[in-house]
Design a protein around this motif. Sequence first.
Motif, PDB file in Angstrom:
ATOM      1  N   ILE A  46     -21.204  41.462 -15.587  1.00  0.00           N
ATOM      2  CA  ILE A  46     -21.304  42.179 -14.314  1.00  0.00           C
ATOM      3  C   ILE A  46     -22.394  43.234 -14.394  1.00  0.00           C
ATOM      4  O   ILE A  46     -23.245  43.353 -13.522  1.00  0.00           O
ATOM      5  CB  ILE A  46     -19.945  42.825 -13.939  1.00  0.00           C
ATOM      6  CG1 ILE A  46     -18.934  41.742 -13.593  1.00  0.00           C
ATOM      7  CG2 ILE A  46     -20.112  43.800 -12.774  1.00  0.00           C
ATOM      8  CD1 ILE A  46     -17.525  42.262 -13.398  1.00  0.00           C
ATOM      9  N   ASN A  47     -22.401  44.005 -15.485  1.00  0.00           N
ATOM     10  CA  ASN A  47     -23.384  45.080 -15.648  1.00  0.00           C
ATOM     11  C   ASN A  47     -24.789  44.549 -15.903  1.00  0.00           C
ATOM     12  O   ASN A  47     -25.772  45.154 -15.485  1.00  0.00           O
ATOM     13  CB  ASN A  47     -22.979  45.997 -16.810  1.00  0.00           C
ATOM     14  CG  ASN A  47     -21.710  46.758 -16.516  1.00  0.00           C
ATOM     15  OD1 ASN A  47     -21.338  46.951 -15.365  1.00  0.00           O
ATOM     16  ND2 ASN A  47     -21.034  47.188 -17.554  1.00  0.00           N
ATOM     17  N   ALA A  48     -24.901  43.414 -16.598  1.00  0.00           N
ATOM     18  CA  ALA A  48     -26.198  42.944 -17.058  1.00  0.00           C
ATOM     19  C   ALA A  48     -26.973  42.144 -16.019  1.00  0.00           C
ATOM     20  O   ALA A  48     -28.161  42.376 -15.820  1.00  0.00           O
ATOM     21  CB  ALA A  48     -26.028  42.123 -18.325  1.00  0.00           C
ATOM     22  N   CYS A  49     -26.332  41.164 -15.398  1.00  0.00           N
ATOM     23  CA  CYS A  49     -27.175  40.228 -14.657  1.00  0.00           C
ATOM     24  C   CYS A  49     -26.624  39.747 -13.322  1.00  0.00           C
ATOM     25  O   CYS A  49     -27.325  39.036 -12.616  1.00  0.00           O
ATOM     26  CB  CYS A  49     -27.481  39.023 -15.539  1.00  0.00           C
ATOM     27  SG  CYS A  49     -26.012  38.101 -16.002  1.00  0.00           S
ATOM     28  N   LEU A  50     -25.421  40.084 -12.980  1.00  0.00           N
ATOM     29  CA  LEU A  50     -24.883  39.553 -11.730  1.00  0.00           C
ATOM     30  C   LEU A  50     -25.230  40.472 -10.562  1.00  0.00           C
ATOM     31  O   LEU A  50     -24.979  41.662 -10.596  1.00  0.00           O
ATOM     32  CB  LEU A  50     -23.365  39.379 -11.824  1.00  0.00           C
ATOM     33  CG  LEU A  50     -22.877  38.344 -12.831  1.00  0.00           C
ATOM     34  CD1 LEU A  50     -21.374  38.232 -12.788  1.00  0.00           C
ATOM     35  CD2 LEU A  50     -23.509  36.989 -12.570  1.00  0.00           C
ATOM     36  N   THR A  51     -25.807  39.885  -9.534  1.00  0.00           N
ATOM     37  CA  THR A  51     -26.179  40.655  -8.354  1.00  0.00           C
ATOM     38  C   THR A  51     -24.948  40.905  -7.489  1.00  0.00           C
ATOM     39  O   THR A  51     -23.917  40.243  -7.633  1.00  0.00           O
ATOM     40  CB  THR A  51     -27.223  39.893  -7.523  1.00  0.00           C
ATOM     41  OG1 THR A  51     -26.602  38.709  -7.003  1.00  0.00           O
ATOM     42  CG2 THR A  51     -28.442  39.529  -8.357  1.00  0.00           C
ATOM     43  N   ASP A  52     -25.098  41.825  -6.569  1.00  0.00           N
ATOM     44  CA  ASP A  52     -24.008  42.103  -5.630  1.00  0.00           C
ATOM     45  C   ASP A  52     -23.676  40.867  -4.807  1.00  0.00           C
ATOM     46  O   ASP A  52     -22.519  40.627  -4.479  1.00  0.00           O
ATOM     47  CB  ASP A  52     -24.379  43.265  -4.706  1.00  0.00           C
ATOM     48  CG  ASP A  52     -24.360  44.609  -5.414  1.00  0.00           C
ATOM     49  OD1 ASP A  52     -23.735  44.696  -6.496  1.00  0.00           O
ATOM     50  OD2 ASP A  52     -24.972  45.563  -4.897  1.00  0.00           O
ATOM     51  N   ALA A  53     -24.687  40.051  -4.492  1.00  0.00           N
ATOM     52  CA  ALA A  53     -24.452  38.843  -3.702  1.00  0.00           C
ATOM     53  C   ALA A  53     -23.580  37.855  -4.468  1.00  0.00           C
ATOM     54  O   ALA A  53     -22.684  37.232  -3.891  1.00  0.00           O
ATOM     55  CB  ALA A  53     -25.777  38.192  -3.325  1.00  0.00           C
ATOM     56  N   ILE A  54     -23.823  37.717  -5.760  1.00  0.00           N
ATOM     57  CA  ILE A  54     -23.018  36.811  -6.584  1.00  0.00           C
ATOM     58  C   ILE A  54     -21.590  37.339  -6.687  1.00  0.00           C
ATOM     59  O   ILE A  54     -20.628  36.589  -6.528  1.00  0.00           O
ATOM     60  CB  ILE A  54     -23.645  36.616  -7.979  1.00  0.00           C
ATOM     61  CG1 ILE A  54     -24.968  35.847  -7.853  1.00  0.00           C
ATOM     62  CG2 ILE A  54     -22.681  35.881  -8.908  1.00  0.00           C
ATOM     63  CD1 ILE A  54     -25.765  35.774  -9.145  1.00  0.00           C
ATOM     64  N   LEU A  55     -21.456  38.633  -6.933  1.00  0.00           N
ATOM     65  CA  LEU A  55     -20.110  39.218  -7.021  1.00  0.00           C
ATOM     66  C   LEU A  55     -19.367  39.079  -5.700  1.00  0.00           C
ATOM     67  O   LEU A  55     -18.167  38.796  -5.682  1.00  0.00           O
ATOM     68  CB  LEU A  55     -20.195  40.685  -7.439  1.00  0.00           C
ATOM     69  CG  LEU A  55     -20.632  40.929  -8.870  1.00  0.00           C
ATOM     70  CD1 LEU A  55     -20.817  42.423  -9.124  1.00  0.00           C
ATOM     71  CD2 LEU A  55     -19.635  40.349  -9.857  1.00  0.00           C
TER      72      LEU A  55
END
Length: 138
Positions: A46-55
């Motif tokens: 979550i902190n490293a590579c996931l964008t808000d759109a993916i979350l």
Amino acid sequence: MVKNILVPVDGSEGSDHAVAQAVELARATGAKLSFLYVANINQLAINACLTDAILDAVTKAGDVILDKATATVPDDIEKESFSETGSPAVVILDFLEDHPVDLIVMGSRGLGAIKGVLLGSVSQYVVEQAKCPVLVVK
């Protein structure tokens, strides 16, 4: 006496069978059903590579799964739903610390003996670690 049943859901066929079984148990005992969806995402990802759109997409997918599960519950059975992120087995066990649960009803992923040994299984881990009874539904 079973008053609170936890039903972890993931949208799989096994999960659907567990929901149906939990509804029958709740009907017979008058228990409340708590549905839990866990997005299998660790905090580092979550902190490293996931964008808000993916979350946001993952959260919406979880909401769809929870809505499908709760829609199968008759109106006379009390129900609630929760959505979390993290390792499913760990989140399920953490849920037990914060909520009264008398029974967990969950689906089996149907892993074969070899894959189960190599990969592990959420249901196997929960069965071994939970401090309440666990019903694994095929």
